[in-house]
Motif scaffolding. Sequence first.
Motif, PDB file in Angstrom:
ATOM      1  N   ILE A 180      40.433  45.424  54.896  1.00  0.00           N
ATOM      2  CA  ILE A 180      39.778  45.493  53.683  1.00  0.00           C
ATOM      3  C   ILE A 180      40.280  44.510  52.660  1.00  0.00           C
ATOM      4  O   ILE A 180      39.663  43.760  51.902  1.00  0.00           O
ATOM      5  CB  ILE A 180      39.549  46.822  53.339  1.00  0.00           C
ATOM      6  CG1 ILE A 180      38.896  47.882  54.056  1.00  0.00           C
ATOM      7  CG2 ILE A 180      38.744  46.888  51.871  1.00  0.00           C
ATOM      8  CD1 ILE A 180      38.770  49.297  53.782  1.00  0.00           C
ATOM      9  N   ALA A 181      41.343  44.639  52.421  1.00  0.00           N
ATOM     10  CA  ALA A 181      42.085  43.521  51.564  1.00  0.00           C
ATOM     11  C   ALA A 181      42.129  42.044  51.987  1.00  0.00           C
ATOM     12  O   ALA A 181      42.345  41.371  50.919  1.00  0.00           O
ATOM     13  CB  ALA A 181      43.614  44.021  51.311  1.00  0.00           C
ATOM     14  N   GLY A 182      41.631  41.860  53.114  1.00  0.00           N
ATOM     15  CA  GLY A 182      41.979  40.543  53.632  1.00  0.00           C
ATOM     16  C   GLY A 182      43.370  39.892  54.179  1.00  0.00           C
ATOM     17  O   GLY A 182      43.284  38.642  54.483  1.00  0.00           O
ATOM     18  N   HIS A 200      35.138  37.631  56.369  1.00  0.00           N
ATOM     19  CA  HIS A 200      36.251  36.233  56.404  1.00  0.00           C
ATOM     20  C   HIS A 200      36.497  35.802  55.121  1.00  0.00           C
ATOM     21  O   HIS A 200      36.904  34.562  55.248  1.00  0.00           O
ATOM     22  CB  HIS A 200      35.497  35.460  57.295  1.00  0.00           C
ATOM     23  CG  HIS A 200      35.045  36.039  58.738  1.00  0.00           C
ATOM     24  ND1 HIS A 200      35.995  36.500  59.563  1.00  0.00           N
ATOM     25  CD2 HIS A 200      33.726  36.326  59.080  1.00  0.00           C
ATOM     26  CE1 HIS A 200      35.222  36.966  60.788  1.00  0.00           C
ATOM     27  NE2 HIS A 200      34.030  37.107  60.481  1.00  0.00           N
ATOM     28  N   ALA A 201      36.249  36.386  54.076  1.00  0.00           N
ATOM     29  CA  ALA A 201      36.780  35.842  52.817  1.00  0.00           C
ATOM     30  C   ALA A 201      38.160  35.828  52.623  1.00  0.00           C
ATOM     31  O   ALA A 201      38.853  36.946  53.234  1.00  0.00           O
ATOM     32  CB  ALA A 201      35.906  36.506  51.530  1.00  0.00           C
ATOM     33  N   ASP A 202      38.804  34.851  51.874  1.00  0.00           N
ATOM     34  CA  ASP A 202      40.115  34.939  51.461  1.00  0.00           C
ATOM     35  C   ASP A 202      40.352  36.110  50.569  1.00  0.00           C
ATOM     36  O   ASP A 202      39.635  36.629  49.925  1.00  0.00           O
ATOM     37  CB  ASP A 202      40.688  33.687  50.953  1.00  0.00           C
ATOM     38  CG  ASP A 202      40.543  32.526  51.449  1.00  0.00           C
ATOM     39  OD1 ASP A 202      40.669  32.811  52.726  1.00  0.00           O
ATOM     40  OD2 ASP A 202      40.533  31.414  50.805  1.00  0.00           O
ATOM     41  N   ALA A 203      41.710  36.557  50.860  1.00  0.00           N
ATOM     42  CA  ALA A 203      42.120  38.092  50.099  1.00  0.00           C
ATOM     43  C   ALA A 203      41.940  37.793  48.487  1.00  0.00           C
ATOM     44  O   ALA A 203      41.541  38.671  48.069  1.00  0.00           O
ATOM     45  CB  ALA A 203      43.533  38.308  50.318  1.00  0.00           C
ATOM     46  N   ALA A 204      42.106  36.548  48.186  1.00  0.00           N
ATOM     47  CA  ALA A 204      42.004  36.376  46.673  1.00  0.00           C
ATOM     48  C   ALA A 204      40.425  36.449  45.994  1.00  0.00           C
ATOM     49  O   ALA A 204      40.153  36.875  44.954  1.00  0.00           O
ATOM     50  CB  ALA A 204      42.664  35.090  46.055  1.00  0.00           C
ATOM     51  N   ARG A 238      38.271  38.580  47.315  1.00  0.00           N
ATOM     52  CA  ARG A 238      37.646  39.789  47.724  1.00  0.00           C
ATOM     53  C   ARG A 238      37.317  40.672  46.543  1.00  0.00           C
ATOM     54  O   ARG A 238      36.636  41.887  46.326  1.00  0.00           O
ATOM     55  CB  ARG A 238      38.213  40.537  48.770  1.00  0.00           C
ATOM     56  CG  ARG A 238      38.058  39.488  50.060  1.00  0.00           C
ATOM     57  CD  ARG A 238      38.586  40.609  51.276  1.00  0.00           C
ATOM     58  NE  ARG A 238      38.677  39.650  52.415  1.00  0.00           N
ATOM     59  CZ  ARG A 238      38.541  40.090  53.676  1.00  0.00           C
ATOM     60  NH1 ARG A 238      38.476  41.556  53.876  1.00  0.00           N
ATOM     61  NH2 ARG A 238      38.443  39.569  54.657  1.00  0.00           N
ATOM     62  N   GLY A 239      37.946  40.377  45.103  1.00  0.00           N
ATOM     63  CA  GLY A 239      37.727  41.394  44.146  1.00  0.00           C
ATOM     64  C   GLY A 239      38.546  42.484  44.414  1.00  0.00           C
ATOM     65  O   GLY A 239      38.194  43.934  43.818  1.00  0.00           O
ATOM     66  N   VAL A 240      39.625  42.698  45.170  1.00  0.00           N
ATOM     67  CA  VAL A 240      40.546  43.706  45.226  1.00  0.00           C
ATOM     68  C   VAL A 240      42.055  43.673  44.810  1.00  0.00           C
ATOM     69  O   VAL A 240      42.435  42.405  44.618  1.00  0.00           O
ATOM     70  CB  VAL A 240      40.726  44.461  46.772  1.00  0.00           C
ATOM     71  CG1 VAL A 240      39.310  44.480  47.475  1.00  0.00           C
ATOM     72  CG2 VAL A 240      41.316  43.181  47.697  1.00  0.00           C
ATOM     73  N   ALA A 241      42.614  44.695  44.406  1.00  0.00           N
ATOM     74  CA  ALA A 241      44.091  44.601  44.106  1.00  0.00           C
ATOM     75  C   ALA A 241      44.716  45.778  45.038  1.00  0.00           C
ATOM     76  O   ALA A 241      44.158  46.872  45.143  1.00  0.00           O
ATOM     77  CB  ALA A 241      44.268  44.857  42.640  1.00  0.00           C
ATOM     78  N   MET A 242      45.923  45.291  45.553  1.00  0.00           N
ATOM     79  CA  MET A 242      46.736  46.044  46.377  1.00  0.00           C
ATOM     80  C   MET A 242      47.810  46.535  45.560  1.00  0.00           C
ATOM     81  O   MET A 242      48.775  45.778  45.293  1.00  0.00           O
ATOM     82  CB  MET A 242      46.724  45.495  47.825  1.00  0.00           C
ATOM     83  CG  MET A 242      47.407  46.557  48.842  1.00  0.00           C
ATOM     84  SD  MET A 242      46.760  45.941  50.338  1.00  0.00           S
ATOM     85  CE  MET A 242      47.320  47.049  51.555  1.00  0.00           C
ATOM     86  N   VAL A 243      48.045  47.980  46.064  1.00  0.00           N
ATOM     87  CA  VAL A 243      49.621  48.492  45.438  1.00  0.00           C
ATOM     88  C   VAL A 243      50.245  49.063  46.774  1.00  0.00           C
ATOM     89  O   VAL A 243      49.775  49.727  47.469  1.00  0.00           O
ATOM     90  CB  VAL A 243      49.506  49.602  44.705  1.00  0.00           C
ATOM     91  CG1 VAL A 243      50.772  50.134  44.296  1.00  0.00           C
ATOM     92  CG2 VAL A 243      48.649  49.143  43.337  1.00  0.00           C
TER      93      VAL A 243
END
Length: 351
Positions: free
Chosen positions: A49-51, A69-73, A75-80
Amino acid sequence: MSGVQLRNIVKRFGDVEVIHGIDLDIDHGEFCVFVGPSGCGKSTLLRMIAGLEETSGGQIDIGGDDVTHADAADRGVAMVFQTYALYPHMTVRENMGFGLKMTGHPKSEIAQKVDEAARILKLEPLLDRKPAALSGGQRQRVAIGRAIVRGPKVFLFDEPLSNLDAELRVEMRAEIARLHREIGATMIYVTHDQVEAMTMADKIVVLRGGHIEQVGAPMHLYEDPDNRFVAGFIGSPSMNFLQGTVTGGEVQIPGLRRSIATPVALPADGSEVTVGLRPEFLRIEAGGDLTVEMVEALGGVSYIHVTTAGGEKLIVEDRQKTPVKLGDKVGADFDPSQALFFDAKTELRLR
Protein backbone atom coordinates in the motif's frame (compact mmCIF):
# COMPACT_ATOMS: atom_id res chain seq x y z
CA MET A 1 -12.06 11.20 0.57
CA SER A 2 -9.09 9.01 1.45
CA GLY A 3 -10.37 5.47 1.53
CA VAL A 4 -8.24 2.53 0.40
CA GLN A 5 -9.44 -0.22 -1.90
CA LEU A 6 -7.52 -3.41 -2.65
CA ARG A 7 -8.66 -5.53 -5.56
CA ASN A 8 -7.29 -9.06 -6.05
CA ILE A 9 -3.89 -8.07 -4.64
CA VAL A 10 -1.11 -10.59 -5.22
CA LYS A 11 2.52 -10.53 -4.14
CA ARG A 12 5.17 -12.93 -5.39
CA PHE A 13 8.82 -13.25 -4.50
CA GLY A 14 10.13 -15.15 -7.49
CA ASP A 15 7.95 -18.23 -7.84
CA VAL A 16 6.66 -18.01 -4.27
CA GLU A 17 3.27 -16.32 -3.83
CA VAL A 18 2.90 -14.81 -0.35
CA ILE A 19 -0.23 -12.65 -0.79
CA HIS A 20 -3.07 -14.51 -2.48
CA GLY A 21 -5.65 -12.33 -4.20
CA ILE A 22 -6.76 -10.06 -1.34
CA ASP A 23 -9.86 -7.88 -1.68
CA LEU A 24 -10.49 -5.22 0.97
CA ASP A 25 -12.26 -1.87 1.40
CA ILE A 26 -11.07 0.59 4.05
CA ASP A 27 -13.41 3.57 4.37
CA HIS A 28 -12.37 7.19 4.74
CA GLY A 29 -11.48 7.97 8.36
CA GLU A 30 -11.43 4.32 9.48
CA PHE A 31 -8.83 2.94 11.86
CA CYS A 32 -8.10 -0.45 10.29
CA VAL A 33 -5.77 -2.95 11.95
CA PHE A 34 -4.05 -5.82 10.16
CA VAL A 35 -3.43 -8.57 12.70
CA GLY A 36 -2.09 -12.08 12.51
CA PRO A 37 0.86 -14.30 13.47
CA SER A 38 4.39 -13.71 12.23
CA GLY A 39 4.71 -14.48 8.52
CA CYS A 40 1.02 -14.00 7.73
CA GLY A 41 1.71 -11.18 5.22
CA LYS A 42 0.43 -8.18 7.17
CA SER A 43 3.62 -6.06 6.89
CA THR A 44 4.10 -7.05 3.25
CA LEU A 45 0.55 -5.92 2.48
CA LEU A 46 1.14 -2.61 4.28
CA ARG A 47 4.37 -2.02 2.37
CA MET A 48 2.54 -2.68 -0.91
CA ILE A 49 0.00 0.00 0.00
CA ALA A 50 2.89 2.33 0.85
CA GLY A 51 4.65 1.64 -2.45
CA LEU A 52 7.69 0.11 -0.75
CA GLU A 53 6.97 -3.32 -2.25
CA GLU A 54 6.03 -3.87 -5.88
CA THR A 55 2.54 -5.26 -6.46
CA SER A 56 2.65 -8.47 -8.52
CA GLY A 57 -1.03 -8.41 -9.41
CA GLY A 58 -4.27 -6.56 -8.71
CA GLN A 59 -5.03 -2.89 -8.10
CA ILE A 60 -4.57 -0.47 -5.20
CA ASP A 61 -6.72 2.67 -5.06
CA ILE A 62 -6.13 5.48 -2.54
CA GLY A 63 -8.64 8.30 -2.45
CA GLY A 64 -10.18 7.01 -5.68
CA ASP A 65 -6.88 7.08 -7.60
CA ASP A 66 -5.13 4.00 -8.97
CA VAL A 67 -1.70 4.05 -7.30
CA THR A 68 -0.75 0.42 -7.99
CA HIS A 69 2.46 1.37 -9.77
CA ALA A 70 2.90 4.93 -8.49
CA ASP A 71 6.05 5.92 -6.59
CA ALA A 72 5.78 5.89 -2.81
CA ALA A 73 6.20 9.67 -2.69
CA ASP A 74 3.21 10.17 -4.98
CA ARG A 75 0.67 8.06 -3.09
CA GLY A 76 -0.28 10.55 -0.38
CA VAL A 77 0.68 8.22 2.47
CA ALA A 78 2.99 8.58 5.45
CA MET A 79 4.48 5.60 7.23
CA VAL A 80 5.57 5.18 10.85
CA PHE A 81 7.97 2.30 11.35
CA GLN A 82 8.89 0.09 14.29
CA THR A 83 12.23 1.89 14.48
CA TYR A 84 12.03 5.64 15.03
CA ALA A 85 14.60 6.50 12.29
CA LEU A 86 15.27 9.97 13.71
CA TYR A 87 18.34 11.98 12.74
CA PRO A 88 20.45 12.10 15.94
CA HIS A 89 22.11 15.45 15.12
CA MET A 90 18.79 17.25 14.52
CA THR A 91 16.37 18.67 17.06
CA VAL A 92 12.80 17.45 17.34
CA ARG A 93 11.66 20.46 15.32
CA GLU A 94 14.21 19.78 12.58
CA ASN A 95 13.36 16.05 12.46
CA MET A 96 9.65 16.75 12.12
CA GLY A 97 10.09 19.35 9.39
CA PHE A 98 12.88 17.67 7.43
CA GLY A 99 10.65 16.04 4.82
CA LEU A 100 8.93 19.32 3.98
CA LYS A 101 12.29 21.11 3.86
CA MET A 102 13.60 18.58 1.31
CA THR A 103 10.56 19.14 -0.92
CA GLY A 104 11.10 22.90 -0.92
CA HIS A 105 8.25 24.09 1.29
CA PRO A 106 8.56 27.67 2.67
CA LYS A 107 10.05 28.00 6.16
CA SER A 108 6.93 29.69 7.47
CA GLU A 109 4.71 26.83 6.29
CA ILE A 110 7.06 24.24 7.79
CA ALA A 111 7.10 26.05 11.13
CA GLN A 112 3.30 26.28 11.17
CA LYS A 113 2.82 22.57 10.42
CA VAL A 114 5.48 21.49 12.92
CA ASP A 115 3.91 23.64 15.63
CA GLU A 116 0.47 22.19 14.93
CA ALA A 117 1.77 18.61 15.01
CA ALA A 118 3.64 19.36 18.24
CA ARG A 119 0.43 20.69 19.77
CA ILE A 120 -1.52 17.59 18.81
CA LEU A 121 1.18 15.28 20.19
CA LYS A 122 2.02 17.46 23.22
CA LEU A 123 5.61 17.85 22.07
CA GLU A 124 5.93 21.65 22.47
CA PRO A 125 8.36 21.49 25.44
CA LEU A 126 10.60 19.06 23.53
CA LEU A 127 11.01 20.85 20.18
CA ASP A 128 14.59 21.97 20.85
CA ARG A 129 15.80 18.64 22.23
CA LYS A 130 17.69 16.03 20.26
CA PRO A 131 16.60 12.35 20.11
CA ALA A 132 19.21 11.25 22.66
CA ALA A 133 17.45 13.37 25.29
CA LEU A 134 14.05 11.72 24.68
CA SER A 135 12.38 8.59 26.05
CA GLY A 136 11.28 5.80 23.75
CA GLY A 137 7.67 6.99 23.85
CA GLN A 138 8.70 10.57 23.08
CA ARG A 139 10.81 9.42 20.11
CA GLN A 140 7.86 7.49 18.73
CA ARG A 141 5.66 10.56 19.05
CA VAL A 142 8.26 12.56 17.10
CA ALA A 143 8.18 9.90 14.36
CA ILE A 144 4.38 10.19 14.28
CA GLY A 145 4.69 14.00 14.20
CA ARG A 146 6.98 13.75 11.19
CA ALA A 147 4.19 11.86 9.43
CA ILE A 148 1.52 14.39 10.49
CA VAL A 149 3.32 17.42 9.06
CA ARG A 150 3.18 15.85 5.61
CA GLY A 151 -0.61 16.00 5.67
CA PRO A 152 -1.06 12.54 4.10
CA LYS A 153 -4.29 11.01 2.89
CA VAL A 154 -3.51 7.81 4.79
CA PHE A 155 -1.31 7.04 7.82
CA LEU A 156 0.42 3.65 7.84
CA PHE A 157 1.82 2.16 11.07
CA ASP A 158 4.09 -0.90 10.98
CA GLU A 159 4.22 -2.32 14.53
CA PRO A 160 5.19 1.09 15.94
CA LEU A 161 5.00 0.06 19.60
CA SER A 162 7.09 -3.12 19.48
CA ASN A 163 10.20 -1.47 20.93
CA LEU A 164 8.40 0.04 23.93
CA ASP A 165 7.96 -1.46 27.39
CA ALA A 166 4.52 -2.59 28.59
CA GLU A 167 3.59 0.66 30.35
CA LEU A 168 4.60 2.83 27.40
CA ARG A 169 2.73 0.56 24.98
CA VAL A 170 -0.51 1.22 26.89
CA GLU A 171 0.22 4.96 26.95
CA MET A 172 1.02 5.11 23.23
CA ARG A 173 -2.08 3.09 22.32
CA ALA A 174 -4.14 5.79 23.98
CA GLU A 175 -2.09 8.52 22.23
CA ILE A 176 -2.61 7.02 18.77
CA ALA A 177 -6.33 6.46 19.41
CA ARG A 178 -6.66 10.10 20.53
CA LEU A 179 -4.71 11.25 17.47
CA HIS A 180 -7.11 9.37 15.22
CA ARG A 181 -10.12 10.99 16.90
CA GLU A 182 -8.58 14.46 16.64
CA ILE A 183 -7.44 14.46 13.02
CA GLY A 184 -9.97 11.97 11.61
CA ALA A 185 -7.55 10.55 9.03
CA THR A 186 -7.62 7.06 7.55
CA MET A 187 -5.16 4.89 9.45
CA ILE A 188 -3.89 1.38 8.72
CA TYR A 189 -2.03 -0.26 11.58
CA VAL A 190 -0.09 -3.53 11.58
CA THR A 191 0.45 -5.54 14.75
CA HIS A 192 0.78 -9.13 15.91
CA ASP A 193 -0.70 -8.10 19.27
CA GLN A 194 -4.43 -8.78 19.24
CA VAL A 195 -4.88 -6.64 22.40
CA GLU A 196 -3.68 -3.61 20.40
CA ALA A 197 -6.09 -4.57 17.64
CA MET A 198 -9.07 -4.97 19.98
CA THR A 199 -8.49 -1.70 21.82
CA MET A 200 -7.72 0.58 18.87
CA ALA A 201 -9.49 -0.60 15.73
CA ASP A 202 -12.73 0.34 14.04
CA LYS A 203 -12.11 -2.62 11.72
CA ILE A 204 -9.83 -5.64 12.19
CA VAL A 205 -8.48 -7.68 9.28
CA VAL A 206 -7.29 -11.11 10.47
CA LEU A 207 -4.63 -12.56 8.17
CA ARG A 208 -3.12 -16.02 7.94
CA GLY A 209 -0.78 -17.34 5.26
CA GLY A 210 -1.40 -14.41 2.92
CA HIS A 211 -5.19 -14.83 3.04
CA ILE A 212 -7.85 -12.82 4.88
CA GLU A 213 -9.59 -15.05 7.40
CA GLN A 214 -12.20 -12.52 8.55
CA VAL A 215 -12.90 -8.77 8.58
CA GLY A 216 -15.06 -6.99 11.12
CA ALA A 217 -15.40 -4.79 14.18
CA PRO A 218 -13.43 -6.00 17.22
CA MET A 219 -16.38 -7.30 19.24
CA HIS A 220 -17.97 -8.86 16.16
CA LEU A 221 -14.84 -10.99 15.63
CA TYR A 222 -14.72 -11.81 19.32
CA GLU A 223 -18.35 -12.87 19.58
CA ASP A 224 -18.97 -14.25 16.10
CA PRO A 225 -15.78 -15.77 14.60
CA ASP A 226 -16.05 -17.55 11.27
CA ASN A 227 -13.51 -20.26 12.05
CA ARG A 228 -11.37 -21.78 14.76
CA PHE A 229 -8.30 -19.71 13.84
CA VAL A 230 -10.08 -16.38 14.35
CA ALA A 231 -11.77 -17.65 17.51
CA GLY A 232 -8.42 -18.65 18.99
CA PHE A 233 -6.48 -15.60 17.85
CA ILE A 234 -8.92 -12.91 18.99
CA GLY A 235 -9.25 -12.76 22.76
CA SER A 236 -6.83 -12.86 25.70
CA PRO A 237 -6.54 -15.44 27.15
CA SER A 238 -7.48 -17.28 23.98
CA MET A 239 -10.55 -19.46 23.57
CA ASN A 240 -10.46 -22.99 24.99
CA PHE A 241 -11.01 -25.84 22.52
CA LEU A 242 -12.30 -29.28 23.44
CA GLN A 243 -12.94 -32.38 21.39
CA GLY A 244 -16.60 -33.27 20.94
CA THR A 245 -18.57 -36.02 19.24
CA VAL A 246 -22.06 -35.78 17.74
CA THR A 247 -24.36 -38.37 19.31
CA GLY A 248 -28.12 -38.41 19.00
CA GLY A 249 -28.22 -34.81 17.80
CA GLU A 250 -26.23 -33.62 20.82
CA VAL A 251 -22.54 -32.97 21.38
CA GLN A 252 -20.71 -35.20 23.83
CA ILE A 253 -17.73 -33.47 25.49
CA PRO A 254 -15.68 -36.20 27.18
CA GLY A 255 -13.20 -33.75 28.71
CA LEU A 256 -15.95 -32.14 30.80
CA ARG A 257 -18.18 -35.22 31.04
CA ARG A 258 -21.01 -33.22 29.51
CA SER A 259 -23.55 -33.71 26.75
CA ILE A 260 -25.21 -30.57 25.39
CA ALA A 261 -27.94 -29.83 22.90
CA THR A 262 -27.38 -26.98 20.46
CA PRO A 263 -29.50 -25.22 17.83
CA VAL A 264 -26.63 -25.21 15.28
CA ALA A 265 -26.66 -27.54 12.29
CA LEU A 266 -24.55 -30.50 13.38
CA PRO A 267 -23.01 -33.12 11.10
CA ALA A 268 -24.05 -36.78 11.22
CA ASP A 269 -23.85 -38.88 14.37
CA GLY A 270 -20.31 -40.04 15.07
CA SER A 271 -18.74 -36.92 13.53
CA GLU A 272 -16.10 -35.07 15.49
CA VAL A 273 -16.54 -31.37 16.25
CA THR A 274 -14.50 -28.86 18.20
CA VAL A 275 -16.19 -27.05 21.07
CA GLY A 276 -14.98 -23.52 21.83
CA LEU A 277 -15.45 -21.91 25.25
CA ARG A 278 -14.14 -18.52 26.33
CA PRO A 279 -12.39 -18.56 29.75
CA GLU A 280 -14.98 -16.14 31.18
CA PHE A 281 -17.80 -18.56 30.43
CA LEU A 282 -16.33 -21.40 32.51
CA ARG A 283 -16.85 -21.76 36.27
CA ILE A 284 -14.79 -23.82 38.69
CA GLU A 285 -16.81 -26.29 40.77
CA ALA A 286 -15.90 -28.51 43.68
CA GLY A 287 -15.28 -32.13 42.79
CA GLY A 288 -14.35 -33.45 39.37
CA ASP A 289 -11.45 -34.91 37.45
CA LEU A 290 -9.80 -31.72 36.18
CA THR A 291 -6.32 -31.12 37.59
CA VAL A 292 -5.21 -27.61 38.53
CA GLU A 293 -1.86 -27.00 36.83
CA MET A 294 -1.34 -23.29 37.53
CA VAL A 295 -3.10 -20.30 39.08
CA GLU A 296 -2.39 -16.82 37.76
CA ALA A 297 -3.59 -14.52 40.55
CA LEU A 298 -3.75 -10.99 39.12
CA GLY A 299 -5.71 -9.27 41.88
CA GLY A 300 -9.29 -8.72 40.76
CA VAL A 301 -9.16 -11.73 38.45
CA SER A 302 -7.38 -15.08 38.44
CA TYR A 303 -6.77 -17.45 35.55
CA ILE A 304 -6.92 -21.06 36.63
CA HIS A 305 -5.18 -23.49 34.27
CA VAL A 306 -6.58 -27.01 34.38
CA THR A 307 -6.03 -30.24 32.48
CA THR A 308 -8.72 -32.79 31.67
CA ALA A 309 -8.27 -36.52 32.26
CA GLY A 310 -7.59 -36.82 28.52
CA GLY A 311 -4.84 -34.18 28.57
CA GLU A 312 -6.79 -31.24 27.12
CA LYS A 313 -5.79 -27.89 28.60
CA LEU A 314 -8.29 -25.22 29.70
CA ILE A 315 -8.08 -21.74 31.19
CA VAL A 316 -10.88 -20.63 33.50
CA GLU A 317 -11.37 -16.95 34.37
CA ASP A 318 -12.21 -16.66 38.06
CA ARG A 319 -13.38 -13.46 39.77
CA GLN A 320 -14.73 -15.15 42.88
CA LYS A 321 -11.31 -15.86 44.43
CA THR A 322 -12.06 -19.58 44.42
CA PRO A 323 -9.65 -21.26 46.86
CA VAL A 324 -7.74 -23.69 44.65
CA LYS A 325 -4.10 -24.71 44.59
CA LEU A 326 -1.80 -26.71 42.37
CA GLY A 327 -2.77 -30.35 42.08
CA ASP A 328 -6.37 -29.90 43.25
CA LYS A 329 -9.09 -31.89 41.52
CA VAL A 330 -11.95 -29.67 40.39
CA GLY A 331 -14.86 -29.60 37.97
CA ALA A 332 -15.94 -26.95 35.47
CA ASP A 333 -19.41 -25.87 34.41
CA PHE A 334 -20.63 -23.51 31.68
CA ASP A 335 -23.73 -22.13 30.00
CA PRO A 336 -24.26 -24.24 26.84
CA SER A 337 -25.57 -21.18 24.97
CA GLN A 338 -22.08 -19.64 25.18
CA ALA A 339 -20.37 -22.58 23.43
CA LEU A 340 -19.24 -22.31 19.81
CA PHE A 341 -18.88 -25.29 17.50
CA PHE A 342 -16.41 -25.89 14.67
CA ASP A 343 -16.03 -28.63 12.10
CA ALA A 344 -13.07 -30.71 13.29
CA LYS A 345 -11.67 -31.09 9.75
CA THR A 346 -12.33 -27.78 8.00
CA GLU A 347 -12.22 -25.72 11.26
CA LEU A 348 -15.15 -23.66 9.93
CA ARG A 349 -17.80 -22.51 12.35
CA LEU A 350 -20.99 -24.56 12.55
CA ARG A 351 -23.99 -22.24 12.60
